[in-house]
Design a protein around this motif. Structure first.
Motif, PDB file in Angstrom:
ATOM      1  N   MET A 111      39.475  42.783  58.086  1.00 13.05           N
ATOM      2  CA  MET A 111      38.790  41.549  57.677  1.00 13.05           C
ATOM      3  C   MET A 111      37.617  41.885  56.764  1.00 13.05           C
ATOM      4  O   MET A 111      37.365  41.193  55.776  1.00 13.05           O
ATOM      5  CB  MET A 111      38.327  40.773  58.907  1.00 13.05           C
ATOM      6  CG  MET A 111      39.477  40.166  59.668  1.00 13.05           C
ATOM      7  SD  MET A 111      38.944  39.012  60.913  1.00 13.05           S
ATOM      8  CE  MET A 111      37.972  40.065  61.951  1.00 13.05           C
ATOM      9  N   LEU A 114      38.879  42.549  53.327  1.00 15.29           N
ATOM     10  CA  LEU A 114      39.229  41.289  52.655  1.00 15.29           C
ATOM     11  C   LEU A 114      37.973  40.581  52.160  1.00 15.29           C
ATOM     12  O   LEU A 114      37.928  40.084  51.039  1.00 15.29           O
ATOM     13  CB  LEU A 114      39.983  40.372  53.616  1.00 15.29           C
ATOM     14  CG  LEU A 114      41.476  40.630  53.797  1.00 15.29           C
ATOM     15  CD1 LEU A 114      42.043  39.692  54.841  1.00 15.29           C
ATOM     16  CD2 LEU A 114      42.196  40.441  52.477  1.00 15.29           C
ATOM     17  N   ALA A 117      36.263  43.141  49.319  1.00 14.37           N
ATOM     18  CA  ALA A 117      37.006  43.477  48.110  1.00 14.37           C
ATOM     19  C   ALA A 117      37.376  42.232  47.319  1.00 14.37           C
ATOM     20  O   ALA A 117      37.390  42.258  46.096  1.00 14.37           O
ATOM     21  CB  ALA A 117      38.258  44.269  48.469  1.00 14.37           C
ATOM     22  N   PHE A 118      37.671  41.118  48.021  1.00 19.87           N
ATOM     23  CA  PHE A 118      38.115  39.937  47.300  1.00 19.87           C
ATOM     24  C   PHE A 118      37.049  38.853  47.272  1.00 19.87           C
ATOM     25  O   PHE A 118      37.312  37.735  46.864  1.00 19.87           O
ATOM     26  CB  PHE A 118      39.412  39.406  47.918  1.00 19.87           C
ATOM     27  CG  PHE A 118      40.517  40.400  47.871  1.00 19.87           C
ATOM     28  CD1 PHE A 118      41.053  40.791  46.664  1.00 19.87           C
ATOM     29  CD2 PHE A 118      40.994  40.981  49.031  1.00 19.87           C
ATOM     30  CE1 PHE A 118      42.067  41.725  46.603  1.00 19.87           C
ATOM     31  CE2 PHE A 118      42.006  41.923  48.976  1.00 19.87           C
ATOM     32  CZ  PHE A 118      42.543  42.297  47.762  1.00 19.87           C
ATOM     33  N   GLN A 119      35.838  39.192  47.699  1.00 18.81           N
ATOM     34  CA  GLN A 119      34.716  38.242  47.665  1.00 18.81           C
ATOM     35  C   GLN A 119      35.082  36.928  48.352  1.00 18.81           C
ATOM     36  O   GLN A 119      34.801  35.851  47.842  1.00 18.81           O
ATOM     37  CB  GLN A 119      34.295  37.962  46.217  1.00 18.81           C
ATOM     38  CG  GLN A 119      33.819  39.177  45.468  1.00 18.81           C
ATOM     39  CD  GLN A 119      32.521  39.713  46.018  1.00 18.81           C
ATOM     40  OE1 GLN A 119      31.617  38.950  46.318  1.00 18.81           O
ATOM     41  NE2 GLN A 119      32.413  41.003  46.217  1.00 18.81           N
ATOM     42  N   LEU A 120      35.733  37.017  49.511  1.00 21.87           N
ATOM     43  CA  LEU A 120      36.103  35.809  50.244  1.00 21.87           C
ATOM     44  C   LEU A 120      34.991  35.442  51.210  1.00 21.87           C
ATOM     45  O   LEU A 120      34.168  36.278  51.569  1.00 21.87           O
ATOM     46  CB  LEU A 120      37.397  36.043  51.018  1.00 21.87           C
ATOM     47  CG  LEU A 120      38.605  36.413  50.170  1.00 21.87           C
ATOM     48  CD1 LEU A 120      39.786  36.727  51.067  1.00 21.87           C
ATOM     49  CD2 LEU A 120      38.959  35.285  49.227  1.00 21.87           C
ATOM     50  N   VAL A 125      37.914  33.930  56.320  1.00 22.50           N
ATOM     51  CA  VAL A 125      38.702  35.133  56.617  1.00 22.50           C
ATOM     52  C   VAL A 125      38.765  35.368  58.128  1.00 22.50           C
ATOM     53  O   VAL A 125      39.837  35.620  58.695  1.00 22.50           O
ATOM     54  CB  VAL A 125      38.103  36.363  55.912  1.00 22.50           C
ATOM     55  CG1 VAL A 125      38.780  37.632  56.400  1.00 22.50           C
ATOM     56  CG2 VAL A 125      38.246  36.240  54.415  1.00 22.50           C
TER      57      VAL A 125
ATOM     58  N   VAL B 325      46.608  31.193  55.891  1.00 22.90           N
ATOM     59  CA  VAL B 325      45.170  31.195  55.578  1.00 22.90           C
ATOM     60  C   VAL B 325      44.837  32.363  54.662  1.00 22.90           C
ATOM     61  O   VAL B 325      44.176  32.200  53.633  1.00 22.90           O
ATOM     62  CB  VAL B 325      44.321  31.288  56.867  1.00 22.90           C
ATOM     63  CG1 VAL B 325      42.862  31.463  56.527  1.00 22.90           C
ATOM     64  CG2 VAL B 325      44.517  30.050  57.710  1.00 22.90           C
ATOM     65  N   PHE B 326      45.313  33.557  55.015  1.00 19.07           N
ATOM     66  CA  PHE B 326      45.010  34.736  54.207  1.00 19.07           C
ATOM     67  C   PHE B 326      45.572  34.573  52.790  1.00 19.07           C
ATOM     68  O   PHE B 326      44.909  34.872  51.808  1.00 19.07           O
ATOM     69  CB  PHE B 326      45.581  36.002  54.856  1.00 19.07           C
ATOM     70  CG  PHE B 326      44.782  36.453  56.038  1.00 19.07           C
ATOM     71  CD1 PHE B 326      43.400  36.530  55.965  1.00 19.07           C
ATOM     72  CD2 PHE B 326      45.394  36.787  57.219  1.00 19.07           C
ATOM     73  CE1 PHE B 326      42.653  36.942  57.056  1.00 19.07           C
ATOM     74  CE2 PHE B 326      44.658  37.198  58.314  1.00 19.07           C
ATOM     75  CZ  PHE B 326      43.281  37.278  58.240  1.00 19.07           C
ATOM     76  N   CYS B 329      43.551  32.090  50.791  1.00 13.65           N
ATOM     77  CA  CYS B 329      42.262  32.705  50.439  1.00 13.65           C
ATOM     78  C   CYS B 329      42.434  33.622  49.237  1.00 13.65           C
ATOM     79  O   CYS B 329      41.662  33.577  48.288  1.00 13.65           O
ATOM     80  CB  CYS B 329      41.748  33.553  51.589  1.00 13.65           C
ATOM     81  SG  CYS B 329      40.969  32.615  52.849  1.00 13.65           S
ATOM     82  N   LEU B 330      43.458  34.466  49.301  1.00  9.28           N
ATOM     83  CA  LEU B 330      43.651  35.443  48.235  1.00  9.28           C
ATOM     84  C   LEU B 330      43.991  34.761  46.923  1.00  9.28           C
ATOM     85  O   LEU B 330      43.525  35.176  45.865  1.00  9.28           O
ATOM     86  CB  LEU B 330      44.752  36.435  48.632  1.00  9.28           C
ATOM     87  CG  LEU B 330      44.313  37.405  49.724  1.00  9.28           C
ATOM     88  CD1 LEU B 330      45.451  38.308  50.135  1.00  9.28           C
ATOM     89  CD2 LEU B 330      43.140  38.245  49.241  1.00  9.28           C
ATOM     90  N   SER B 333      40.933  33.494  45.374  1.00 11.96           N
ATOM     91  CA  SER B 333      39.880  34.484  45.124  1.00 11.96           C
ATOM     92  C   SER B 333      39.777  34.834  43.637  1.00 11.96           C
ATOM     93  O   SER B 333      40.755  35.230  43.012  1.00 11.96           O
ATOM     94  CB  SER B 333      40.185  35.737  45.933  1.00 11.96           C
ATOM     95  OG  SER B 333      39.614  36.849  45.319  1.00 11.96           O
ATOM     96  N   ALA B 335      38.003  37.270  42.521  1.00  8.19           N
ATOM     97  CA  ALA B 335      38.010  38.728  42.418  1.00  8.19           C
ATOM     98  C   ALA B 335      39.430  39.247  42.265  1.00  8.19           C
ATOM     99  O   ALA B 335      39.702  40.128  41.453  1.00  8.19           O
ATOM    100  CB  ALA B 335      37.346  39.341  43.650  1.00  8.19           C
ATOM    101  N   LEU B 336      40.355  38.648  43.047  1.00  4.99           N
ATOM    102  CA  LEU B 336      41.740  39.095  42.971  1.00  4.99           C
ATOM    103  C   LEU B 336      42.317  38.771  41.596  1.00  4.99           C
ATOM    104  O   LEU B 336      43.003  39.587  40.982  1.00  4.99           O
ATOM    105  CB  LEU B 336      42.576  38.437  44.063  1.00  4.99           C
ATOM    106  CG  LEU B 336      44.049  38.856  44.076  1.00  4.99           C
ATOM    107  CD1 LEU B 336      44.174  40.288  44.541  1.00  4.99           C
ATOM    108  CD2 LEU B 336      44.874  37.951  44.954  1.00  4.99           C
ATOM    109  N   MET B 339      41.118  41.124  39.139  1.00  2.00           N
ATOM    110  CA  MET B 339      41.766  42.407  39.347  1.00  2.00           C
ATOM    111  C   MET B 339      43.165  42.401  38.713  1.00  2.00           C
ATOM    112  O   MET B 339      43.557  43.326  38.015  1.00  2.00           O
ATOM    113  CB  MET B 339      41.876  42.647  40.853  1.00  2.00           C
ATOM    114  CG  MET B 339      41.624  44.068  41.282  1.00  2.00           C
ATOM    115  SD  MET B 339      41.715  44.140  43.077  1.00  2.00           S
ATOM    116  CE  MET B 339      40.071  43.700  43.532  1.00  2.00           C
TER     117      MET B 339
END
Lengths: 359, 351
Positions: A111, A114, A117-120, A125, B325-326, B329-330, B333, B335-336, B339
């Motif tokens: 977590m 996450l 690295a992904f600024q969540l 999260v 959810v994950f 979120c991704l 994001s 940032a992703l 990237m």
């Protein structure tokens, strides 16, 4: 005077909380016979050892400016995995406990990665982590698994006698050991200082060259580890693994940290305060149990009211930290540089950096 | 690259594109495993079928998601909606109570308090919960998570206090109409959702309210300087969110014909937040989409339905939700995306 030097907006909530605890315990001692005994006090520790350990992990997360909603579910998952491995697969507990601790830490690590690295947002999260861990519990089993393993029950029921009639359990001792280690970690190590710095102002910490990413990930790992340890302590306490164990524990842990004087905006708080917070939650429960006429749901209302009062108090401090500090300025050394100017300076520095890169 | 017609590209870029695709895919998955998924039949003058069932069951979540959208759009969050549902469900159930009275061989239902009054009372209590949240967030300036956490912790205790720790069962036939009844063949709960939706859309698109909410979400300070009374707005947004939770409580209580202080609306706040994020509203506030949140709520309900109909143990539901959810979120994001963009650029340069 030496004592007054230590009273400021940072320590005052902790002092108020400690006084409140003494007042509540004193009230119980006067109102109910048999309340005033060392055993009742130690029972607070024994019955709430797992909350204490979880709250310590949560305190680090909150001080770093984040939040961890997954702790209750990780606790439940730990009890489930422990019970399944010990009962169904007959593993030795000395293999199971390190394994589940690693699992909890790994969960937190994931977590943390996450989030960093992904600024969540930590909120969302860890919310996902909460669903995942709770769901995995039910994948293992829907029913409660009771633990009947010999060596396990022996540890769980071991009583260390302190004097004639008072005793303390292994789990309470573990909680105290964790507390001591956490205080050391927060106050006397580079990691602890970085956690405070991130919570105070992440950008400033970044500009100071502190390892933000590593520390943030470590904070969530630590919280996961503490949750797993809390889960192990629950299995000592309940001797079972169940997917519904520790439902809503995350709220209790957050409440304990807030009541213990940790500022939810991050940067301010003491690990020891969370212990007092947990003890206050425990003493409310004991008071209601001793009273006998009040129903148990009054506990939740009382916790809610306390949470509200302490949050309002925090707001008062935040808003009036300037106007409030004059109360204590008589005792302060005059030439103390204020924190604010540092932040202003780093902000100015940051804008310079950004304008330069933009140009 | 092939040129695609302009309207198609515009549709691809539309905010609701991905939520709609997700929903359509889920429906197709359902259809693949259950060929009768889209069938709708008429029984006793009411529509029956999987789709109707999903819509009907998603109604409370859709209502709460609408309120939650506005809260999230102002950079807030309300995690007390589940507790609000429990409280106002407890109020309505204990006010109606009701009993079956047989007089001269004629059955008639008697309620403790007239039903409209009971419903109004319960909604007023929900409003009170919202005003309390609003007071803490907008008045005292607390962090929204914490301010609503207080009610979340205490709320279930209050609900237990109202029901005296019991599960209150309702014996009053007219009340069941809200959650189980049909009007012109369509479930009543859907009419309620439609009324709230239309009222909300009118308010947002025909007045400047929607713009104000976005402005506050994007930059509260700038919004205040441009003359928007941000505090009052945030205050009323929380009040509205709690009222939608109150309406949802009416449907839930009427549907299960009882109020359970411990379990009514359990984890509803999390589902509502998930629905809002699935609908494309960013948790960072600002731009929001009410229709998107409705689609998000439908996605959650369709997912649940799919899990049930696939014969997967319902316990897996939580794991699937977590993965969703994950994934969401991704996808959201930045940032992703950055990237991936870097990666694409690099491979582009290499080629």
């Amino acid at each position: 005077m030496n004592l007054s030097r230590h009273i400021n907006a940072r320590t005052l909530p902790l002092i108020v909380t400690s006084l409140l605890f003494v007042a509540l315990f004193g009230f119980g001692s006067i109102a109910y016979t048999g309340f005033f005994s060392a055993q009742v006090f130690i029972n607070l520790l024994i019955d709430n050892a797992f909350i204490c350990v979880v709250a310590i992990g949560m305190t680090f997360v909150i001080i770093s400016g984040g939040i961890d909603l997954s702790v209750g579910s990780i606790v439940a998952l730990t009890t489930m995995v422990t019970a399944a491995l010990v009962e169904h697969h007959h593993w030795s507990i000395w293999a199971v406990i390190p394994l589940v601790l690693l699992m909890g830490a790994g969960f937190g690590l994931l977590m943390g990665v996450l989030i960093h690295a992904f600024q969540l947002q930590p909120f969302i999260v860890t919310l996902g982590g909460m669903f995942l861990a709770r769901g995995l519990c039910y994948v293992i089993s829907i029913d409660s698994i009771s633990i009947t393993d010999e060596s396990y029950t022996q540890i769980a029921q071991y009583r260390l006698m302190l004097g004639e009639e008072t005793f303390i359990s292994i789990s309470a001792l573990i909680a105290l050991a964790v507390l001591a280690f956490a205080i050391y970690l927060a106050q006397y190590t580079r990691f602890g200082r970085t956690v405070y710095a991130i919570g105070g102002n992440e950008r400033s910490a970044l500009l100071m060259g502190l390892p933000i990413g590593r520390t943030k990930i470590l904070v969530y790992t630590l919280s996961g580890l503490c949750s797993a340890l809390g889960g192990v302590l629950i299995t000592f306490y309940m001797l079972s693994g169940y997917g519904l164990h520790a439902l809503g524990l995350e709220l209790d842990a957050i409440a304990a940290a807030v009541i213990g004087g940790t500022l939810l905006t991050g940067g301010v708080g003491y690990v020891a305060g969370s212990l007092v917070g947990v003890l206050i939650l425990g003493v409310i429960q004991s008071l209601i149990a001793f009273d006998g006429t009040l129903s148990s749901w009054w506990t939740r209302i009382a916790v809610g009211v306390l949470l509200c009062l302490f949050c309002l108090m925090q707001r008062l401090f935040e808003r009036g930290s300037q106007s409030f500090s004059f109360l204590f300025s008589y005792w302060k050394k005059p030439a103390e540089p204020s924190n604010n100017t540092d932040q202003e300076a780093s902000k100015a520095c940051l804008t310079q950096v950004t304008t330069r890169t933009a140009a | 690259m092939n040129r695609l017609p302009a309207p198609f590209l515009a549709g691809l870029r539309h905010r609701l594109f991905w939520p709609c695709v997700t929903l359509a895919l889920l429906c197709l998955v359902n259809f693949y495993f259950n060929r009768g998924f889209f069938d709708i039949e008429i029984k006793n003058g009411a529509l029956y079928g999987s789709v109707i069932d999903i819509l009907n069951r998603a109604a409370p979540l859709m209502l709460v998601a609408m309120g939650m959208t506005l809260v999230i759009a102002t950079r807030g969050i309300d995690i007390s909606v589940g507790a609000t549902v429990a409280i106002s469900g407890a109020v309505v159930a204990s006010m109606i109570g009701g009993s079956l009275v047989i007089q001269n061989g004629v059955q008639s239902y008697v309620s403790n308090v007239p039903m409209p009054l009971a419903i109004l009372g319960a909604l007023a209590v929900a409003l009170l919960c919202g005003l309390w949240n609003g007071l803490l967030v907008a008045g005292a300036g607390m962090q929204p998570i914490i301010a609503t956490l207080i009610l979340m912790v205490a709320g279930r205790g209050i609900a237990q206090l109202i029901t005296a720790g019991q599960i209150v069962t309702v014996y009053y036939e007219p009340f069941f109409f809200i959650g189980n009844g049909f009007l012109l063949g369509i479930p009543v709960s859907l009419y309620i959702v439609a009324v709230v939706l239309i009222a909300l859309l009118l308010l947002i698109h025909r007045t400047a309210l929607g713009l104000f909410i976005q402005a506050v979400g994007i930059n509260p300070v700038a919004a205040r300087f441009s003359g928007i009374s941000a505090r009052a707005l945030v205050f009323w947004v929380y009040a509205f969110c709690a009222v939608t939770a109150g309406i949802a409580a009416m449907i839930i209580t009427s549907n299960v014909k009882s109020a359970d202080g411990n379990n009514a609306g359990l984890l509803l706040e999390l589902d509502a937040i998930l629905a809002v994020t699935l609908g494309g509203t960013s948790l960072a506030g600002g731009r929001f989409s009410i229709v998107g949140s409705l689609i998000g709520a439908l996605i959650i309900q369709t997912l649940t339905y799919a899990i049930y109909s696939l014969g997967v143990p319902p316990e897996i539901n939580m794991v699937v939700k977590a993965l969703v959810v994950f994934a969401v979120c991704l996808i959201q994001s930045d940032a992703l995306r950055a990237m991936l963009a870097r990666h694409v650029l690099r491979t582009g340069e290499a080629a």
